[in-house]
Scaffold this active site. Structure first.
Site, short mmCIF file in Angstrom:
data_model
loop_
_atom_site.label_atom_id
_atom_site.label_comp_id
_atom_site.label_asym_id
_atom_site.label_seq_id
_atom_site.Cartn_x
_atom_site.Cartn_y
_atom_site.Cartn_z
N HIS A 51 4.52 -8.55 -0.09
CA HIS A 51 5.13 -7.41 0.48
C HIS A 51 5.65 -7.53 1.83
O HIS A 51 5.28 -8.55 2.56
CB HIS A 51 3.79 -6.52 0.74
CG HIS A 51 4.15 -5.15 0.97
ND1 HIS A 51 4.29 -4.75 2.43
CD2 HIS A 51 3.98 -3.95 0.57
CE1 HIS A 51 4.26 -3.48 2.38
NE2 HIS A 51 4.33 -2.99 1.20
N CYS A 75 8.57 -2.36 -1.46
CA CYS A 75 8.59 -3.22 -0.34
C CYS A 75 8.26 -4.53 -0.54
O CYS A 75 7.59 -5.35 0.15
CB CYS A 75 7.51 -2.68 0.73
SG CYS A 75 7.84 -0.84 1.47
N ASP A 123 -3.88 -11.26 2.48
CA ASP A 123 -3.58 -9.78 2.42
C ASP A 123 -4.20 -9.09 1.38
O ASP A 123 -3.86 -9.41 0.05
CB ASP A 123 -2.10 -9.66 2.09
CG ASP A 123 -1.64 -8.34 1.93
OD1 ASP A 123 -2.38 -7.51 1.90
OD2 ASP A 123 -0.40 -8.02 2.09
N GLN A 160 -4.28 -4.86 -2.15
CA GLN A 160 -4.26 -4.28 -3.23
C GLN A 160 -5.49 -4.92 -4.02
O GLN A 160 -5.66 -4.59 -5.12
CB GLN A 160 -2.91 -5.09 -4.13
CG GLN A 160 -1.67 -4.38 -3.90
CD GLN A 160 -1.59 -2.68 -3.89
OE1 GLN A 160 -2.53 -2.45 -4.82
NE2 GLN A 160 -0.80 -2.08 -3.30
N LYS A 162 -5.91 2.60 0.07
CA LYS A 162 -5.82 1.92 -1.43
C LYS A 162 -7.19 2.07 -1.91
O LYS A 162 -7.30 1.17 -2.77
CB LYS A 162 -4.98 0.73 -1.16
CG LYS A 162 -3.49 0.91 -0.79
CD LYS A 162 -2.99 -0.26 -1.11
CE LYS A 162 -1.50 -0.30 -0.03
NZ LYS A 162 -0.55 0.35 -0.52
N1 C6P Z 1 2.09 -1.40 -0.62
C1 C6P Z 1 2.67 -0.03 -2.54
O1 C6P Z 1 3.10 1.07 -3.03
P1 C6P Z 1 -0.20 -0.55 4.53
O2 C6P Z 1 1.18 0.39 4.50
O3 C6P Z 1 -0.33 -1.06 6.01
O4 C6P Z 1 -1.38 0.28 4.25
O5 C6P Z 1 -0.08 -1.65 3.52
C2 C6P Z 1 1.08 -2.42 3.42
C3 C6P Z 1 0.78 -3.54 2.02
C4 C6P Z 1 0.50 -4.82 2.58
N2 C6P Z 1 0.34 -5.51 1.39
C5 C6P Z 1 0.45 -5.10 0.14
C6 C6P Z 1 0.15 -6.29 -0.85
C7 C6P Z 1 0.56 -3.85 -0.14
O6 C6P Z 1 0.48 -3.26 -1.43
C8 C6P Z 1 0.83 -2.98 0.93
C9 C6P Z 1 1.06 -1.42 0.57
C10 C6P Z 1 2.16 0.07 -1.13
O7 C6P Z 1 2.68 -1.05 -2.95
C11 C6P Z 1 3.14 0.82 -0.04
S1 C6P Z 1 4.66 0.08 -0.03
#
Ligand code: C6P
Length: 416
Positions: A133, A374, A210, A213, A236
């Site tokens: 991401h 993203c 990370d 997910q 999430k």
């Molecule tokens: N993915 C998706 O629709 P934040 O925005 O900080 O809570 O998470 C960022 C982020 C970082 N790593 C991974 C693997 C992610 O999936 C995400 C957020 C969302 O897939 C929003 S783009």
């Protein structure tokens, strides 16, 4: 097999009961019942989380750590109690290793600024993968630009799996950190993080995972994973937005300078100099998201109450059923066919732009995500500008899959 998995054996997963815990699922969208298939972007909140936040806001709210009055003490107890819940959830050794952030993005930026930058020099390397991401790409690009270090990217294959030999070949004496997703948000690929950590540690290289997910699927054990940093977001994980966590190994966090200055992160301040607070507060400058932390604690309790192992089995069954059903739709291509996947299906349909698909599905009350998620490098790898993505959580059922398939057939009719 873990204790939770053993406990869930033989007990049927009651999805109707779980659905009833989520008030939003009873609303209608475009005059149809909502089929929510966008939990990888943000999952919905159960009433237990909504109530915990409301209770805190209604009865206990005040600022934390600095008040002697009752409300401030209650708020501090609630906030630090949430930290302890996170510690248990991750099986961290100490609450000192749990830093509240705004989310995964801020957690990774904290490591990029406070851990990586002071250690990087020209020619040093940070190693990530093609599956990341943007939150696990851009902070490293910025750190590299500031220090003269280089970003290295481990390759993937046409199934969307990490090519482990390619990853290993890129581990070099100049690698200062490996930063990888546990689960790809764009494809659902589950990465072999245990192998990744082992290979990096054999060479003395620290690893950030990370977990954005992965955390909602429970069973995260940072000691067993042996990672050095672990980042995830509350929203999430059935919790609120604007709250997330960085786990860091205490010995590393101790050596790291704070990355933001302000209140709460200091022990003493004079115009001549400042001394830093103890862990974890050294990294929590300013008034934190107290109600968010309370909501996250409640979300962790909720996940525990429905049994993460049972949720995982349920989601995997939905993934298999939905994948088989989607593949029967002419012109549909699933992007990302790794052997180990979380309940995420990215796909395209010949002749229909993913955004048009998303719009037609919304008219049918079916919420999916469309776009590059993203993860633009992943899209580039597969030669598509965007995909449609359906993702499943504890509250989805086979009815949602039927709704998805019917709505996709409707989209094909519209574009025929
Ligand atoms: N993915 C998706 O629709 P934040 O925005 O900080 O809570 O998470 C960022 C982020 C970082 N790593 C991974 C693997 C992610 O999936 C995400 C957020 C969302 O897939 C929003 S783009």
């Amino acid at each position: 097999m873990k204790a939770a998995a053993l406990a869930s054996r033989g007990r049927a997963y009651d999805v109707a009961r779980v659905r009833a815990d989520f008030p939003i699922l009873s609303r209608r969208v475009n005059d149809r019942p909502l089929a929510y298939l966008d939990s990888a972007a943000s999952s919905q909140r159960p009433r237990a989380v909504i109530d915990a936040v409301t209770r805190y806001e209604t009865h206990c709210h005040s600022n934390v750590h600095r008040g002697v009055h009752t409300l401030s003490q209650e708020a501090t107890t609630a906030f630090e109690g949430a930290r302890e819940r996170v510690r248990r959830f991750l099986n961290a050794r100490s609450p000192k290793e749990i830093i509240f952030t705004r989310g995964t993005t801020e957690a990774i930026n904290l490591v990029a600024n406070s851990f990586a930058r002071p250690r990087l020099g020209p020619g040093d390397e940070i190693l990530i993968t093609w599956l990341e991401h943007h939150a696990n790409i851009v902070p490293w690009q910025m750190a590299c630009a500031a220090t003269g270090a280089k970003l290295r990217v481990a390759p993937i294959d046409e199934r969307g799996e990490l090519r482990f030999d390619g990853f290993e070949a890129l581990l070099s004496p100049r690698t200062r950190l490996v930063a990888v997703a546990q689960v790809s948000n764009a494809l659902g690929t589950v990465l072999p993080v245990e192998r990744i950590v082992r290979a990096a540690h054999e060479r003395g290289i620290p690893v950030l995972l990370d977990g954005a997910q992965a955390a909602a699927h429970g069973g995260i054990d940072v000691q067993a994973l042996d990672c050095d940093f672990y980042a995830f977001s509350g929203h999430k994980l059935y919790g609120p937005t604007g709250i997330g966590v960085l786990y860091g190994r205490e010995a590393l966090l101790r050596e790291m300078p704070p990355w933001q200055g302000g209140g709460d992160m200091i022990l003493s301040v004079t115009f001549e100099g400042t001394t830093w607070n103890e862990l974890p507060w050294k990294f929590e400058a300013g008034t934190p998201n107290i109600s968010g932390a309370v909501g996250l604690g409640a979300a962790i309790d909720y996940l525990g109450s429905i049994d993460p192992a049972a949720v995982h089995a349920h989601e995997q069954a939905l993934l298999a059923t939905a994948t088989a059903a989607l593949l029967r739709i002419p012109g549909l291509r699933v992007i990302g066919t790794a052997a180990a996947k979380a309940a995420v299906i990215s796909f395209t349909i010949d002749g229909i732009h993913p955004h048009d698909l998303g719009t037609i599905l919304d008219h049918e009350g079916v919420a999916i995500r469309t776009g590059h998620h993203c993860a633009m490098p992943v899209m580039d790898y597969f030669g598509v500008p965007a995909t449609a993505r359906a993702s499943f959580a504890c509250y989805n059922d086979e009815g949602d899959i039927d709704r998805l398939v019917t709505a996709l057939q409707r989209a094909r009719e519209v574009f025929a």
